[in-house]
Scaffold this motif. Structure first.
Motif, PDB file in Angstrom:
ATOM      1  N   GLU A 147       0.816  -1.204   0.000  1.00  5.45           N
ATOM      2  CA  GLU A 147       0.000   0.000   0.000  1.00  5.45           C
ATOM      3  C   GLU A 147       0.858   1.265   0.000  1.00  5.45           C
ATOM      4  O   GLU A 147       0.521   2.264  -0.635  1.00  5.45           O
ATOM      5  N   THR A 148       1.980   1.215   0.702  1.00  2.12           N
ATOM      6  CA  THR A 148       2.832   2.405   0.813  1.00  2.12           C
ATOM      7  C   THR A 148       3.536   2.715  -0.498  1.00  2.12           C
ATOM      8  O   THR A 148       3.618   3.880  -0.914  1.00  2.12           O
ATOM      9  N   ILE A 149       4.058   1.689  -1.154  1.00  4.63           N
ATOM     10  CA  ILE A 149       4.702   1.900  -2.458  1.00  4.63           C
ATOM     11  C   ILE A 149       3.671   2.391  -3.478  1.00  4.63           C
ATOM     12  O   ILE A 149       3.958   3.259  -4.311  1.00  4.63           O
ATOM     13  N   HIS A 150       2.456   1.835  -3.381  1.00  6.68           N
ATOM     14  CA  HIS A 150       1.394   2.310  -4.274  1.00  6.68           C
ATOM     15  C   HIS A 150       1.079   3.779  -4.000  1.00  6.68           C
ATOM     16  O   HIS A 150       0.862   4.571  -4.932  1.00  6.68           O
ATOM     17  N   MET A 151       1.072   4.171  -2.706  1.00  5.31           N
ATOM     18  CA  MET A 151       0.814   5.563  -2.360  1.00  5.31           C
ATOM     19  C   MET A 151       1.880   6.478  -2.960  1.00  5.31           C
ATOM     20  O   MET A 151       1.576   7.545  -3.500  1.00  5.31           O
ATOM     21  N   MET A 154       5.275  -4.657  -7.259  1.00  2.00           N
ATOM     22  CA  MET A 154       6.126  -3.741  -6.503  1.00  2.00           C
ATOM     23  C   MET A 154       7.147  -3.086  -7.435  1.00  2.00           C
ATOM     24  O   MET A 154       7.361  -1.861  -7.397  1.00  2.00           O
ATOM     25  N   LEU A 155       7.768  -3.892  -8.308  1.00  2.00           N
ATOM     26  CA  LEU A 155       8.758  -3.355  -9.246  1.00  2.00           C
ATOM     27  C   LEU A 155       8.104  -2.376 -10.215  1.00  2.00           C
ATOM     28  O   LEU A 155       8.657  -1.301 -10.502  1.00  2.00           O
ATOM     29  N   ARG A 156       6.930  -2.713 -10.695  1.00  2.00           N
ATOM     30  CA  ARG A 156       6.248  -1.827 -11.648  1.00  2.00           C
ATOM     31  C   ARG A 156       5.969  -0.457 -11.011  1.00  2.00           C
ATOM     32  O   ARG A 156       6.211   0.591 -11.631  1.00  2.00           O
ATOM     33  N   GLU A 157       5.491  -0.441  -9.757  1.00  2.00           N
ATOM     34  CA  GLU A 157       5.123   0.833  -9.138  1.00  2.00           C
ATOM     35  C   GLU A 157       6.349   1.642  -8.754  1.00  2.00           C
ATOM     36  O   GLU A 157       6.326   2.882  -8.792  1.00  2.00           O
ATOM     37  N   VAL A 158       7.459   0.972  -8.396  1.00  2.00           N
ATOM     38  CA  VAL A 158       8.697   1.715  -8.128  1.00  2.00           C
ATOM     39  C   VAL A 158       9.218   2.353  -9.415  1.00  2.00           C
ATOM     40  O   VAL A 158       9.645   3.519  -9.430  1.00  2.00           O
ATOM     41  N   VAL A 159       9.179   1.611 -10.512  1.00  2.00           N
ATOM     42  CA  VAL A 159       9.629   2.158 -11.801  1.00  2.00           C
ATOM     43  C   VAL A 159       8.734   3.321 -12.215  1.00  2.00           C
ATOM     44  O   VAL A 159       9.218   4.347 -12.731  1.00  2.00           O
ATOM     45  N   GLU A 160       7.409   3.187 -12.009  1.00  2.00           N
ATOM     46  CA  GLU A 160       6.500   4.287 -12.345  1.00  2.00           C
ATOM     47  C   GLU A 160       6.852   5.539 -11.551  1.00  2.00           C
ATOM     48  O   GLU A 160       6.813   6.660 -12.089  1.00  2.00           O
ATOM     49  N   THR A 161       7.195   5.352 -10.276  1.00  2.00           N
ATOM     50  CA  THR A 161       7.589   6.506  -9.458  1.00  2.00           C
ATOM     51  C   THR A 161       8.851   7.153 -10.012  1.00  2.00           C
ATOM     52  O   THR A 161       8.958   8.388 -10.114  1.00  2.00           O
TER      53      THR A 161
END
Length: 1016
Positions: free
Chosen positions: A807-811, A866-873
């Protein structure tokens, strides 16, 4: 046991002169038979004369089982059910006179009085010799007098008079109005004689089988439709003829006997036939005000030393009435749920219904008694309020997690009392009622407070300047009294029991898991006992009617708390809610508010939402949402971070739609969801409040903060989707100090969560492989159990950490999609880059293979997402040069990791092709910058010591001077202050505004860097 109970059971009815209401026998001369007869004749002659002159007015009583009577008329007379006439002894045959035509009144009076004017013969009635052959208004008094002094009748005088009273109210068909007046006179005489019979029993012939007091007791215990009105008239007559003492002498022993029967008869809720009749009789008696006064003045009505909850329950009348619950030591109650795992659901539900039906019966009877006592006049009301105050005072031990049962009432007794108090609050609970505006919050200022203990923790610490009052409970209106009595009773009874219930549920879950690995009889027995205890608690704690009233009261309490925070005297609020609050907390009533009042609101709603969510469906939650907004936006009003975190948990459970939290189910009531999304104050303030709270929950403990931050993250994710809430996110991002604090905490949290979780995953994998290897069977059972317990503990820790990490990485991903500037500030940019590089190294670095475990979804481990959302950030900042430089210069940057991430993205297509191309461009750019920085580092290796940051030993970019004189880089000290608001060198308090830019040193550093580059 109370003294008065012992006295009664020992046959000693005398209570002493200290309490005239208790009644008692006094030594007197024993008259001879002739003296009694003479005295009786004189007394009855006086009564006979007075009956024609002074009649007792007949009130309009309300019998238990019939409608309230306005007056005695023909219609009412014919509504009564006929009472069978007694069978008196006929002395000798009667020779009939010549039949004469009689009027209807004569026949009616003859039947009522059971007398005849015909000489003895075959007539079954008692013969009275008077002039004439018709009973009428002129000779009625004489005939009544002759019947009463007759010693030939076998029925006792009082029973006869009661039968006359009943028949008088039933007879009279086709009588004229003048004849009805004769009936009225007969009723008056009946009551007068009944009172005399009770006060001076020697005035009448009395059978040896019973005394008038025993007859009166029998009449009370076996009610008919006429009993209640008879008792009210007798009570009035007793007061008229003998005063309050006379009422006490007659009714006091009956009350004592009834209460002692309940006390000695049974403690079992299931023995209805034992406790219900005396309790019903008490209920009928206290409907009469003078009788109620006797009841509250009985010896032992209020508790005497030693003062404790157990004695209050077992030695006071109201305590004895309230103690019937599922807590009673009755094996039959436990047997109702024995072998529960082998029984059908219908069978268990039937047992629950049976227990709840008996509890409802108790609640109805005792509530009726309390209502009657409170309505019986100021004396009764004050005594009942005094008992209620005692009940709360002597049970303060119940607020502890493990109270001493020898010093407290049972939880069942306090729950019963809570039900009674909630019903007394009923008239001012509905939202449409205006009566709740009469609740006076200044009650909290009373010192010493008549309900709340002086050592209770308050919402905020009070200063010496606040003023208190010396008012008593009775100085406030009844609505205020009732409200605060209920608040404290709920705290000590039901809400304390809810905490025990939830602890029992956790223990049950643990034992149930233990049963899957250890098939031992002792564990099965322990499980069965705990399930039985749970079901018994279900019966009393999860009654739908009780929970419904509880929620109504709790939501009203939230409204009262809001008033306390918004107005100096807690009056009704008419203006719109404006946040944050600017009134100083010491100017409000907040320093007087016990913390548990707010905590109980939150805990009880959480309990109902989890255990009986259907009971919340009909309520509006605006008051709850406003309360949460007030405290979250104005933390000066509440000092406990735990309680503020609990408010977010309550919003999560009740207001968040279920689909917004896939890992933890929520209730998501439509009315609550609408309040969350449509409330204008929430649209402006809820998101900023939750962002601030995300950092504050750091103080609540390791496991607690994981749960709280998960709840906050889910709420924020949902609010981000709501268009009306989006401006609040953008607004808070412009508030640099607040947003920097939140973002710093968020990034620290991601790092710590992933470090904990991903460190434990390889250990879980090793334990799983060991448990499946041939060597596992060679280990001792104790070693196996120890390793199995360790595995389960690590699995729980990893699951909780990864749930929140997801949830935090998504946030971070969705916040940075529209908010970038704050993250690029010097105090955040390096921290952001460090967090992102750290996650990439953990997921795609050299040790990534160690994270492969069986069934990763079991632990909520979703590495691809998790990897996808970190890359998006990362891509949200990929075109910004300072970000590119920060990535390349970060100590965790690894060019091979970025290349490996790129290959994973190309192979799995986790993001769209244009985004993959952008990541590839960033990877190339950062590699080039990294190579250039490496050359610069060689040049800067011999930088003067005064240019180096003393904490991180790196070249300073923006040196600042601390109040202590030390010089550090601004980004370094800023990150330090986010975790610790002290000078790292002296530990003295330090804030950002105390940092002084060192322009002179910065100029030297810049000149030195320029000179070094010119020399390359």
């Amino acid at each position: 046991m109370a003294t008065w109970i012992r006295s009664w059971m020992n046959g000693d009815e005398k209570q002493g002169e200290e309490n005239e209401l208790s009644g008692g026998n006094q030594d007197a001369h024993v008259p001879s038979a002739e003296e009694l007869r003479q005295k009786r004749l004189e007394r009855l002659a006086t009564l006979q004369t007075s009956n024609s002159n002074e009649q007792i007015p007949i009130p309009t009583p309300a019998p238990i089982s019939v409608p309230k009577e306005k007056q005695i008329n023909k219609q009412q007379i014919h509504q009564e059910v006929p009472i069978a006439a007694p069978q008196p002894v006929v002395k000798q045959p009667v020779v009939k006179k010549k039949s004469l035509k009689r009027n209807p009144l004569h026949d009616v009076l003859s039947r009522i009085l059971q007398v005849t004017l015909t000489p003895p013969g075959t007539n079954e009635y008692v013969y009275c010799q008077v002039v004439g052959d018709t009973i009428n208004g002129e000779n009625l008094s004489e005939i009544m007098y002759m019947r009463l002094i007759s010693e030939d009748a076998t029925i006792s005088t009082l029973k006869y008079l009661f039968d006359v009273y009943q028949r008088s109210r039933m007879e009279g068909n086709n009588l004229l109005e003048t004849e009805l007046n004769v009936m009225k006179s007969l009723l008056d005489m009946t009551i007068n004689y009944s009172v005399t019979c009770l006060l001076e029993p020697e005035m009448f012939p009395t059978p040896t089988t019973s005394t008038p007091l025993e007859d009166f007791d029998s009449i009370v215990r076996h009610p008919t439709p006429s009993t209640q009105s008879f008792l009210e008239l007798v009570a009035q007559g007793l007061e008229t003829q003998g005063g309050v003492a006379a009422v006490g002498r007659i009714v006091g022993p009956i009350f004592q006997k009834l209460v002692s029967e309940i006390f000695l008869g049974t403690q079992s809720l299931l023995a209805v036939e034992v406790w219900a009749p005396p309790m019903q009789t008490i209920g009928s008696l206290v409907r009469i005000k003078s009788f109620a006064t006797v009841f509250v003045n009985m010896p032992g009505f209020l508790l005497t030393p030693p003062l404790n909850g157990r004695r209050l329950q077992d030695a006071t009348a109201l305590g004895i009435l309230l103690r019937l619950s599922t807590d009673s030591p009755d094996p039959a109650i436990k047997d109702m749920f024995s072998n529960i795992t082998k029984r059908t659901r219908n069978d268990v539900d039937k047992s629950l219904r049976n227990l709840r039906n008996e509890l409802k019966f108790v609640h109805n009877l005792v509530t009726d008694i309390f209502k009657c006592l409170l309505k019986a006049g100021p004396v009764c009301k004050e005594r009942v309020l005094a008992w209620l105050s005692q009940a709360l005072e002597v049970n303060q031990e119940m607020a502890k997690e493990n109270p001493n049962p020898a010093l407290t009432s049972t939880a069942g007794m306090l729950i019963n009392l809570s039900v009674v108090l909630l019903r007394l609050c009923g008239p001012f609970l509905p939202p449409t009622s205006t009566k709740h505006s009469l609740i006076d919050p200044t009650f909290l200022r009373a010192s010493p407070n008549p309900i709340f203990p002086s050592d209770s923790t308050k919402l905020v610490q009070a200063t010496d300047q606040i003023t208190t009052t010396s008012k008593k409970l009775t100085d406030f209106n009844f609505i205020t009294q009732c409200f605060y009595l209920t608040v404290e009773c709920l705290h000590l009874g039901p809400i304390a029991t809810m905490g025990k219930y939830m602890r029992l549920m956790r223990q049950l879950s643990y034992v149930q898991n233990l049963m899957t690995t250890r098939q031992e009889p002792q564990i099965q027995m322990q499980f069965d006992a705990m399930v039985t205890a749970k079901m018994i608690m279900d019966a009393k704690l999860l009654m739908p009617e009780f929970l419904h009233e509880l929620v109504r009261f709790i939501l009203l309490s939230a409204d009262v708390v809001n008033r306390i925070c918004l107005d100096r005297d807690g009056k009704s609020i008419s203006s719109p809610l404006t946040l944050p609050l600017i009134t100083h907390e010491q100017e409000l009533l907040v320093p007087f508010v016990p913390e548990h009042i707010v905590e109980d609101i939150v805990n009880s709603l959480l309990f109902v939402a989890r255990l009986a969510p259907q009971e919340l469906g009909s309520f509006s939650f605006d008051n709850l949402l406003n309360m949460a907004l007030i405290f979250l936006s104005s933390p000066q009003l509440i000092r406990s971070p735990h309680l503020r975190a609990k408010m977010s948990e309550c919003l999560f459970e009740i207001c968040l739609p279920p689909q917004e939290s896939e890992d933890r189910p929520t209730l998501g009531l439509p009315s609550a969801v609408n309040a969350l999304t449509e409330n204008r104050v929430a649209q402006q303030h809820l998101a900023p409040c939750l962002l601030a709270l995300y950092g504050d929950v750091e103080q609540t403990g390791f496991y607690e903060k994981l749960e709280h931050r998960y709840n906050i993250a889910c709420l924020l994710k949902y609010l981000w989707k709501c268009r009306a809430h989006k401006p609040a996110f953008l607004l808070i991002s412009q508030n640099q100090p607040a947003f920097v604090k939140f973002a710093h905490g968020l990034m620290n949290h991601i790092n710590s969560l992933l470090t904990d979780a991903l460190t434990n995953l390889p250990e879980i994998k090793a334990l799983q492989e060991e448990a499946q290897s041939p060597q596992w069977g060679l280990l001792d059972q104790s070693v196996q159990e120890q390793k199995q317990s360790l595995l389960q503990e690590k699995e729980r820790t990893v699951t909780s950490s990864l749930q929140l990490a997801n949830e935090t990485i998504h946030m971070m991903s969705y916040l940075t999609s529209e908010i970038q500037a704050p993250f690029l500030m010097p105090e955040l940019e390096d921290r952001l880059v460090g967090m992102l590089n750290s996650v990439l190294v953990k997921l795609a670095g050299p040790r990534g293979l160690e994270l492969k475990v069986a069934n990763p979804e079991t632990y909520k481990f979703r590495p691809k997402i998790m990897l996808r959302e970190v890359v998006e950030t990362i891509l949200h900042f990929s075109d910004i040069q300072s970000f590119q430089t920060a990535v390349a210069s970060n100590g965790l940057y690894d060019p091979t990791v970025y290349r490996k991430c790129l290959h994973i993205l190309q192979r799995t297509q986790l993001i769209p092709p244009p985004a993959i191309a952008s990541f590839e461009n960033l990877t190339d750019t950062v590699e080039a910058i990294h190579a250039s920085i490496a050359k610069d580092d060689q040049v800067f290796d011999d930088a003067p010591e005064e240019f180096m940051d003393p904490l991180l030993w790196q070249l300073m970019k923006e040196p600042v001077t601390l109040p202590s004189g030390y010089i550090v880089d601004k980004s370094t000290i800023t990150q330090h202050l986010m975790n610790d608001a002290t000078d790292p060198f002296t530990r003295a308090p330090l804030t950002l505004d105390q940092l002084v830019p060192n322009a002179e040193l910065k100029s030297k550093i810049d000149e030195w860097i320029a000179a070094q580059r010119r020399q390359e």
